[in-house]
Design a protein around this motif. Structure first.
Motif, PDB file in Angstrom:
ATOM      1  N   ARG A 180       0.756  -1.170  -0.187  1.00 27.65           N
ATOM      2  CA  ARG A 180      -0.013  -0.107  -0.111  1.00 27.65           C
ATOM      3  C   ARG A 180       0.945   1.383   0.021  1.00 27.65           C
ATOM      4  O   ARG A 180       0.525   2.194  -0.269  1.00 27.65           O
ATOM      5  CB  ARG A 180      -0.830   0.146   1.305  1.00 27.65           C
ATOM      6  CG  ARG A 180      -2.116   0.821   1.073  1.00 27.65           C
ATOM      7  CD  ARG A 180      -3.386   0.445   2.136  1.00 27.65           C
ATOM      8  NE  ARG A 180      -4.050  -0.671   1.427  1.00 27.65           N
ATOM      9  CZ  ARG A 180      -4.467  -1.823   2.430  1.00 27.65           C
ATOM     10  NH1 ARG A 180      -4.027  -1.789   3.573  1.00 27.65           N
ATOM     11  NH2 ARG A 180      -5.122  -2.502   2.019  1.00 27.65           N
ATOM     12  N   LEU A 181       2.099   0.950   0.472  1.00 32.51           N
ATOM     13  CA  LEU A 181       2.957   2.337   0.592  1.00 32.51           C
ATOM     14  C   LEU A 181       3.518   2.705  -0.777  1.00 32.51           C
ATOM     15  O   LEU A 181       3.969   3.741  -0.821  1.00 32.51           O
ATOM     16  CB  LEU A 181       4.176   1.988   1.243  1.00 32.51           C
ATOM     17  CG  LEU A 181       3.994   1.922   2.860  1.00 32.51           C
ATOM     18  CD1 LEU A 181       5.290   1.746   3.732  1.00 32.51           C
ATOM     19  CD2 LEU A 181       3.247   3.152   3.494  1.00 32.51           C
TER      20      LEU A 181
ATOM     21  N   ILE B 222      -3.861  15.838   3.440  1.00 32.31           N
ATOM     22  CA  ILE B 222      -2.859  15.339   2.492  1.00 32.31           C
ATOM     23  C   ILE B 222      -1.732  14.875   3.623  1.00 32.31           C
ATOM     24  O   ILE B 222      -0.918  13.932   3.142  1.00 32.31           O
ATOM     25  CB  ILE B 222      -2.669  16.611   1.683  1.00 32.31           C
ATOM     26  CG1 ILE B 222      -3.620  17.142   0.955  1.00 32.31           C
ATOM     27  CG2 ILE B 222      -1.279  16.336   1.237  1.00 32.31           C
ATOM     28  CD1 ILE B 222      -3.516  18.449   0.486  1.00 32.31           C
ATOM     29  N   ALA B 223      -1.500  15.466   4.709  1.00 33.12           N
ATOM     30  CA  ALA B 223      -0.458  15.009   5.661  1.00 33.12           C
ATOM     31  C   ALA B 223      -0.537  13.400   6.152  1.00 33.12           C
ATOM     32  O   ALA B 223       0.235  13.016   6.573  1.00 33.12           O
ATOM     33  CB  ALA B 223      -0.537  16.016   6.752  1.00 33.12           C
ATOM     34  N   LEU B 224      -1.889  13.302   6.140  1.00 33.60           N
ATOM     35  CA  LEU B 224      -2.141  11.883   6.845  1.00 33.60           C
ATOM     36  C   LEU B 224      -1.257  10.681   6.488  1.00 33.60           C
ATOM     37  O   LEU B 224      -0.762  10.023   7.302  1.00 33.60           O
ATOM     38  CB  LEU B 224      -3.667  11.456   6.835  1.00 33.60           C
ATOM     39  CG  LEU B 224      -4.206  10.589   7.744  1.00 33.60           C
ATOM     40  CD1 LEU B 224      -4.068  11.019   8.957  1.00 33.60           C
ATOM     41  CD2 LEU B 224      -5.718  10.245   7.463  1.00 33.60           C
ATOM     42  N   PRO B 225      -1.083  10.497   4.979  1.00 35.02           N
ATOM     43  CA  PRO B 225      -0.416   9.294   4.741  1.00 35.02           C
ATOM     44  C   PRO B 225       0.892   9.388   5.013  1.00 35.02           C
ATOM     45  O   PRO B 225       1.595   8.499   5.467  1.00 35.02           O
ATOM     46  CB  PRO B 225      -0.505   9.373   3.256  1.00 35.02           C
ATOM     47  CG  PRO B 225      -1.642  10.274   3.011  1.00 35.02           C
ATOM     48  CD  PRO B 225      -1.903  11.044   3.993  1.00 35.02           C
TER      49      PRO B 225
ATOM     50  N   SER C 207       5.361   7.413   7.457  1.00 34.75           N
ATOM     51  CA  SER C 207       6.902   7.745   7.327  1.00 34.75           C
ATOM     52  C   SER C 207       7.223   8.420   8.216  1.00 34.75           C
ATOM     53  O   SER C 207       6.441   8.742   9.470  1.00 34.75           O
ATOM     54  CB  SER C 207       6.870   8.840   6.076  1.00 34.75           C
ATOM     55  OG  SER C 207       6.694   9.922   6.447  1.00 34.75           O
ATOM     56  N   GLU C 208       8.388   8.621   8.616  1.00 34.15           N
ATOM     57  CA  GLU C 208       9.187   9.288   9.748  1.00 34.15           C
ATOM     58  C   GLU C 208       9.576  10.568   9.591  1.00 34.15           C
ATOM     59  O   GLU C 208      10.212  11.317  10.175  1.00 34.15           O
ATOM     60  CB  GLU C 208      10.505   8.669  10.119  1.00 34.15           C
ATOM     61  CG  GLU C 208      10.314   7.000  10.008  1.00 34.15           C
ATOM     62  CD  GLU C 208       9.865   6.401  11.677  1.00 34.15           C
ATOM     63  OE1 GLU C 208      10.735   6.605  12.535  1.00 34.15           O
ATOM     64  OE2 GLU C 208       8.848   6.112  11.782  1.00 34.15           O
ATOM     65  N   VAL C 209       8.885  11.193   8.456  1.00 31.00           N
ATOM     66  CA  VAL C 209       9.068  12.439   7.987  1.00 31.00           C
ATOM     67  C   VAL C 209       8.780  13.569   9.077  1.00 31.00           C
ATOM     68  O   VAL C 209       7.750  13.535   9.657  1.00 31.00           O
ATOM     69  CB  VAL C 209       8.463  12.825   6.840  1.00 31.00           C
ATOM     70  CG1 VAL C 209       8.630  14.317   6.453  1.00 31.00           C
ATOM     71  CG2 VAL C 209       8.872  11.907   5.425  1.00 31.00           C
ATOM     72  N   ASP C 210       9.568  14.541   9.205  1.00 33.91           N
ATOM     73  CA  ASP C 210       9.581  15.627  10.284  1.00 33.91           C
ATOM     74  C   ASP C 210       8.171  16.517  10.153  1.00 33.91           C
ATOM     75  O   ASP C 210       8.276  16.810   8.986  1.00 33.91           O
ATOM     76  CB  ASP C 210      10.791  16.320  10.487  1.00 33.91           C
ATOM     77  CG  ASP C 210      10.801  17.277  11.531  1.00 33.91           C
ATOM     78  OD1 ASP C 210      11.201  16.899  12.724  1.00 33.91           O
ATOM     79  OD2 ASP C 210      10.362  18.357  11.564  1.00 33.91           O
ATOM     80  N   PRO C 211       7.397  16.776  11.116  1.00 35.56           N
ATOM     81  CA  PRO C 211       6.248  17.647  10.995  1.00 35.56           C
ATOM     82  C   PRO C 211       6.774  18.818   9.952  1.00 35.56           C
ATOM     83  O   PRO C 211       5.664  19.119   9.256  1.00 35.56           O
ATOM     84  CB  PRO C 211       5.841  17.940  12.188  1.00 35.56           C
ATOM     85  CG  PRO C 211       6.286  16.901  13.023  1.00 35.56           C
ATOM     86  CD  PRO C 211       7.670  16.370  12.393  1.00 35.56           C
TER      87      PRO C 211
ATOM     88  N   LEU D 200      11.858   8.857   0.877  1.00 36.16           N
ATOM     89  CA  LEU D 200      11.467   8.889   2.116  1.00 36.16           C
ATOM     90  C   LEU D 200      12.312   8.240   3.156  1.00 36.16           C
ATOM     91  O   LEU D 200      12.670   8.532   4.305  1.00 36.16           O
ATOM     92  CB  LEU D 200      10.104   7.946   2.495  1.00 36.16           C
ATOM     93  CG  LEU D 200       8.721   8.857   2.146  1.00 36.16           C
ATOM     94  CD1 LEU D 200       7.872   7.740   2.264  1.00 36.16           C
ATOM     95  CD2 LEU D 200       8.707  10.142   2.725  1.00 36.16           C
ATOM     96  N   HIS D 201      13.012   6.897   2.950  1.00 33.45           N
ATOM     97  CA  HIS D 201      13.804   6.237   3.739  1.00 33.45           C
ATOM     98  C   HIS D 201      15.252   6.830   3.782  1.00 33.45           C
ATOM     99  O   HIS D 201      15.774   6.786   4.978  1.00 33.45           O
ATOM    100  CB  HIS D 201      14.112   4.741   3.444  1.00 33.45           C
ATOM    101  CG  HIS D 201      13.091   4.092   2.971  1.00 33.45           C
ATOM    102  ND1 HIS D 201      12.220   3.558   4.007  1.00 33.45           N
ATOM    103  CD2 HIS D 201      12.011   3.874   2.066  1.00 33.45           C
ATOM    104  CE1 HIS D 201      11.165   2.953   3.541  1.00 33.45           C
ATOM    105  NE2 HIS D 201      10.983   3.024   2.125  1.00 33.45           N
TER     106      HIS D 201
END
Ligand SMILES: Nc1ncnc2c1ncn2[C@@H]1O[C@H](COP(=O)(O)OP(=O)(O)OP(=O)(O)O)[C@@H](O)[C@H]1O
Ligand SMILES: [Mg+2]
Lengths: 287, 113
Positions: free
Chosen positions: A98-99, A120-123, A128-132, B22-23
């Motif tokens: 799904r990713l 939009i931010a939800l996924p 992911s570990e992406v910073d806010p 992303l990784h």
């Protein structure tokens, strides 16, 4: 342009080069009750293509997309996505797949209690570990792609139908998917916005190397973006493949059903109404 | 992803190798944040061996651009692959970054300033 193998630490994953089969559907049939909605559908999509699925209302396009993303299990047949049969996958395996794809739903399917930006931010927040602070920038970039810069704090209910659709598209692209599934992305959009969304599809496939599977009835848009087209029938040909080919092949295909659809003519073999007898029986209740 | 660092003509050059997705973008981010803390006066990212950059990678570049602007550091990109150039164009960031076709051209421009 070729995309180099991706170095990813999320376990082994096959790399798809442009032109390789990235999605393959074999003998897919979907039966609801006693209605055969999809009948022995088969096709292949190659990486980098914009594959368009078209057909009349109710022919089963959305049902097909739901099967392709694993939201609906087909009655029979197989669906190999990224080389793996998703019809046999358990939910955990499916989460991993799904990713790698995005789904732009026909009616947007936005969370009504969240702002546009939060939708939009939800996924990104979930997967992911992406910073806010970076997510905030990504949201702005995705909104720019769909012509909605500045709308991040709006609630979906404060947007027009066409705007909501574009937010749905932005959300589907949040994780930069390898395949984007899009259910009538341009219906309800004005001609300029249609062109913007079409250009986005073209840029994503031709320049970035993504793959698009798009459901559409908009013939201008179809012939602008498609590398190949699949036409699904209705009426007596409900859920069957009527034709498949390049835009050129579809234009030249003499099938009257197909030609009526492409040219948008009222007269032809596509059944619009029940036979007079059936209608009267139904209306008068003596069947 | 690999990052090779060198100093040339008073410019710190980071040559990045591999896809930025992303990784791996957190690794690039950590490297750039260190350069921002050190207030690196002139930084050049050579992206010749980056075949793909995703949105998180682009956001990472914007973040560095913003911090460099705050301490008046120079920042440029060079040697973009077609895919990376397209990704930058798609989100209309070509105007934001200083982009040079070659490392030599970038070094000349940065060291002159
Ligand atoms: N869960 C379900 N249960 C029973 N029937 C269903 C279900 N989902 C879809 N159908 C039927 O399948 C047929 C195809 O529906 P689908 O939504 O796939 O059509 P479509 O081609 O997307 O149409 P449109 O162009 O109007 O969006 C319809 O007749 C619909 O009633
Ligand atoms: Mg539908």
């Amino acid at each position: 342009m070729s995309r180099a193998p991706r170095q990813i630490n999320s376990g082994p994953k096959k790399i798809f080069q442009p032109g390789e089969v990235i999605l393959e559907v074999r003998d897919l049939t979907m039966v609801f009750g006693d209605r055969r909605v999809l009948d022995n559908i088969r096709f292949q999509v190659r990486a980098g293509e914009t594959f368009v699925i078209m057909g009349g209302s109710g022919c089963g396009k959305t049902t097909l997309l739901r099967c392709l993303i694993g939201a609906q299990k087909p009655t029979s047949g197989s669906i190999h996505l990224f080389g793996e049969d998703i019809t046999r996958m358990d939910p955990i395996e499916m989460d991993r797949i799904r990713l790698r794809f995005g789904m732009n739903f026909q009616f947007g399917a936005l969370f009504q209690s969240m702002t546009v930006g939060e939708n939009i931010a939800l996924p990104l927040q979930e997967h992911s570990e992406v910073d806010p602070s970076l997510i905030e920038m990504i949201v702005k970039m995705k909104l720019e792609l769909v012509g909605l810069t500045g709308f991040e704090t709006f609630m979906p209910s404060a947007l027009s139908g066409g705007m909501r659709k574009r937010v749905g598209l932005a959300r589907a692209m949040a994780l930069d998917p390898e395949i984007l599934f899009s259910d009538e992305p341009t219906s309800g959009l004005d001609p300029v916005m249609t062109a913007v969304v079409d250009q986005l599809t073209l840029d994503s496939t031709r320049k970035i190397g993504a793959t698009a599977v798009v459901v559409s009835h908009d013939m201008t848009s179809v012939f602008r973006i498609a590398t190949r087209i699949l036409m699904i029938g209705n009426g007596p040909r409900q859920g069957q493949v009527v034709a498949e080919g390049t835009p050129e092949e579809i234009r030249k295909n003499p099938d009257p059903f197909l030609q009526q659809f492409v040219k948008g003519e009222a007269d032809g073999p596509i059944p619009l109404r029940m036979a007079q007898d059936d209608y009267l029986k139904h209306l008068l209740g003596d069947g | 992803m690999e990052v090779v660092e060198k100093n040339e003509k008073q410019v710190l050059v980071l040559s990045v190798k591999g896809e930025i997705d992303l990784h791996v973008s957190p690794t690039l981010r950590a490297a750039l944040q260190a350069k921002a803390r050190a207030k690196t006066p002139r930084l050049l990212l050579n992206l010749a061996e980056v075949a793909y950059i995703d949105s998180s990678g682009l956001a990472t570049l914007i973040e560095y651009y913003q911090s460099a602007r705050a301490f008046q550091g120079k920042f440029a990109l060079c040697s973009l692959t077609l895919s990376v150039r397209s990704s930058i164009e798609l989100v209309r960031l070509t105007e934001v970054f200083s982009i040079f076709p070659t490392e030599a051209a970038a070094l000349q421009a940065l060291s002159a300033s």
